[in-house]
Design an enzyme around this catalytic site. Structure first.
Site, PDB file in Angstrom:
ATOM      1  N   THR A 222       0.935   3.771  -2.343  1.00 46.37           N
ATOM      2  CA  THR A 222       1.865   4.624  -3.082  1.00 46.37           C
ATOM      3  C   THR A 222       3.291   4.092  -3.015  1.00 46.37           C
ATOM      4  O   THR A 222       3.661   3.398  -2.055  1.00 46.37           O
ATOM      5  CB  THR A 222       1.826   6.053  -2.503  1.00 46.37           C
ATOM      6  OG1 THR A 222       2.862   6.846  -3.077  1.00 46.37           O
ATOM      7  CG2 THR A 222       2.043   6.032  -0.987  1.00 46.37           C
ATOM      8  N   ASP A 223       4.102   4.463  -3.996  1.00 49.29           N
ATOM      9  CA  ASP A 223       5.521   4.106  -3.943  1.00 49.29           C
ATOM     10  C   ASP A 223       6.284   4.926  -2.903  1.00 49.29           C
ATOM     11  O   ASP A 223       7.418   4.592  -2.554  1.00 49.29           O
ATOM     12  CB  ASP A 223       6.172   4.261  -5.322  1.00 49.29           C
ATOM     13  CG  ASP A 223       6.082   5.665  -5.904  1.00 49.29           C
ATOM     14  OD1 ASP A 223       5.493   6.556  -5.274  1.00 49.29           O
ATOM     15  OD2 ASP A 223       6.594   5.872  -7.031  1.00 49.29           O
ATOM     16  N   GLU A 224       5.677   5.979  -2.383  1.00 48.78           N
ATOM     17  CA  GLU A 224       6.373   6.825  -1.415  1.00 48.78           C
ATOM     18  C   GLU A 224       6.663   6.103  -0.103  1.00 48.78           C
ATOM     19  O   GLU A 224       7.505   6.561   0.687  1.00 48.78           O
ATOM     20  CB  GLU A 224       5.598   8.118  -1.173  1.00 48.78           C
ATOM     21  CG  GLU A 224       5.499   8.973  -2.421  1.00 48.78           C
ATOM     22  CD  GLU A 224       4.977  10.370  -2.154  1.00 48.78           C
ATOM     23  OE1 GLU A 224       5.374  10.975  -1.147  1.00 48.78           O
ATOM     24  OE2 GLU A 224       4.160  10.847  -2.963  1.00 48.78           O
TER      25      GLU A 224
ATOM     26  N   TYR B 278       2.881  12.013   5.179  1.00 44.71           N
ATOM     27  CA  TYR B 278       1.967  11.311   4.281  1.00 44.71           C
ATOM     28  C   TYR B 278       2.439   9.893   4.024  1.00 44.71           C
ATOM     29  O   TYR B 278       1.679   8.919   4.185  1.00 44.71           O
ATOM     30  CB  TYR B 278       1.841  12.064   2.958  1.00 44.71           C
ATOM     31  CG  TYR B 278       1.321  11.207   1.824  1.00 44.71           C
ATOM     32  CD1 TYR B 278       0.059  10.617   1.906  1.00 44.71           C
ATOM     33  CD2 TYR B 278       2.089  10.966   0.683  1.00 44.71           C
ATOM     34  CE1 TYR B 278      -0.424   9.816   0.877  1.00 44.71           C
ATOM     35  CE2 TYR B 278       1.616  10.172  -0.344  1.00 44.71           C
ATOM     36  CZ  TYR B 278       0.363   9.599  -0.242  1.00 44.71           C
ATOM     37  OH  TYR B 278      -0.111   8.800  -1.264  1.00 44.71           O
TER      38      TYR B 278
ATOM     39  N   LYS C 202       0.652   6.222   5.027  1.00 47.77           N
ATOM     40  CA  LYS C 202       0.305   5.179   4.063  1.00 47.77           C
ATOM     41  C   LYS C 202       1.047   3.881   4.363  1.00 47.77           C
ATOM     42  O   LYS C 202       0.490   2.789   4.188  1.00 47.77           O
ATOM     43  CB  LYS C 202       0.611   5.658   2.639  1.00 47.77           C
ATOM     44  CG  LYS C 202      -0.356   6.703   2.121  1.00 47.77           C
ATOM     45  CD  LYS C 202      -1.791   6.220   2.048  1.00 47.77           C
ATOM     46  CE  LYS C 202      -2.015   5.198   0.952  1.00 47.77           C
ATOM     47  NZ  LYS C 202      -3.450   4.809   0.835  1.00 47.77           N
TER      48      LYS C 202
END
Length: 356
Positions: free
Chosen positions: A140-142, A165, A169
């Site tokens: 993810t870009d998060e 989260y 990741k």
């Protein structure tokens, strides 16, 4: 691994009963892949998404955990896949704030267990089978944190995760990188922006707003609604993953974005207008009047934006949907698949897990 050579080849997909994984599995089977689909069937895993594949020999579903080393080793030995695509993850930020331990267990410990099993399998391969093998990790870009009003995330952006989260990741991404560097495992990592489209669990913004707007409920929007996300239609994301599998360079990361930055409030208003046109409320009033601003999520990142130029330049991928075309397709899909949504909302979709 071009599409013409995919027939009779086997992909081992983890998390393939979830939103993105389910869409990927449906498309891969249609392209001629044989899919071994491992999913733990947590709350977001939905076998009804895969109903059209029931009875097809090209799709083998196995209920299980990526952290179960014995199971992973048996499946790898039995099915001899040419590639692994790892979608398996806990992925909802709000849930990670309430209970981060489950995210560490699946996203970190589970990914480590999967990597160790895959490394051992890959080491036993020979010749072209070893040379062509790939492990693709979907992220993810998060992991990159939050952007200011300008700039975009590139593959060189430093990691700065801001939620449990995102931190879990980020840790899984680092493990994948380490297994490539230390053991030579031919890994690929993709970091995508916010996905939307068919079969998305209705706790996420777009399906949540669609469903609440349909029945005339209040439409909750965090804070001032001006948080910005780069929206990526799930079909475009799946196409990008196939391109990375086919031509990506082992050890590399590829960012996948939709080139569709929108404020959350703009997304909600567009959905309201589309539904007002396609399914007006009985009283005829505009759905925008249902928008309700609620207390913001703790640590809510302000803006994400993806630079996909590496993927575009090396592999020729570009999104086929604009946000306007993709959201119109998504609204239509939910209008035409209300039983799928109703089974999620009343919990009956879980009944199909018995014996899975």
């Amino acid at each position: 691994m071009n599409e013409a050579s995919s027939a009779c080849k086997t992909l081992f997909v983890t998390g393939g009963a979830g939103f993105i994984g389910g869409n990927f599995v449906l498309g891969a089977v249609a392209q001629g892949w044989r899919i071994v689909n491992l999913d733990k069937l947590t709350y977001a895993g939905n076998l009804q998404t895969l109903a059209s594949l029931k009875g097809q020999s090209a799709h083998q579903f196995v209920r299980g955990d990526i952290g179960d080393r014995a199971l992973i080793q048996r499946l790898l030995s039995d099915y001899r896949p040419q590639a692994i695509v790892n979608f398996a993850a806990e992925s909802h930020v709000d849930r990670s704030i309430e209970g981060p331990a489950a995210f560490v267990e699946t996203n970190v410990s589970g990914t480590l267990a999967l990597l160790e099993s895959v490394r051992d399998y890959w080491r036993e391969l020979h010749g072209d089978a070893r040379e062509d093998f790939r492990f693709l990790h979907v992220s993810t870009d998060e992991v990159y944190g939050s952007l200011g009003p300008t700039g975009k995330f590139t593959e060189e952006t430093a990691y700065a995760p801001n939620s449990p989260y995102a931190a879990s990741k980020a840790a899984s991404d680092h493990l994948v990188r380490a297994f490539n560097h230390t053991y030579g495992l031919p890994t690929l990592t993709t970091n995508c922006s916010n996905n939307y489209g068919p079969y998305q669990f209705p706790e996420k913004l777009i399906p949540l707003i669609i469903q609440k707007a349909l029945v005339g409920d209040a439409l909750p929007v965090y804070g001032d609604g001006k948080n910005i996300r780069d929206w990526l239609y799930v079909g475009d994301h799946c196409a990008a993953i196939h391109r990375v599998l086919e031509g990506g360079r082992p050890g590399q990361t590829y960012n996948i974005g939709g080139h569709s930055e929108r404020e959350n409030i703009a997304v909600v208003r567009l959905i309201c207008r589309l539904l007002d046109d396609k399914a007006p409320l009985a009283h005829g009033g505009p759905r925008e009047s249902l928008i309700t601003y609620v207390v913001d999520r703790p640590g809510h990142d302000r803006r994400y934006a993806i630079d996909s130029s590496k993927l575009q330049g090396e592999l020729g991928w570009r999104p086929s949907e604009t946000f306007e075309t993709g959201i119109a397709k998504t609204v239509d899909w939910y209008l035409n698949h209300q039983p799928w949504i109703e089974h999620v909302l009343d919990g009956s979709y879980r009944l199909e897990r018995i014996g899975a």
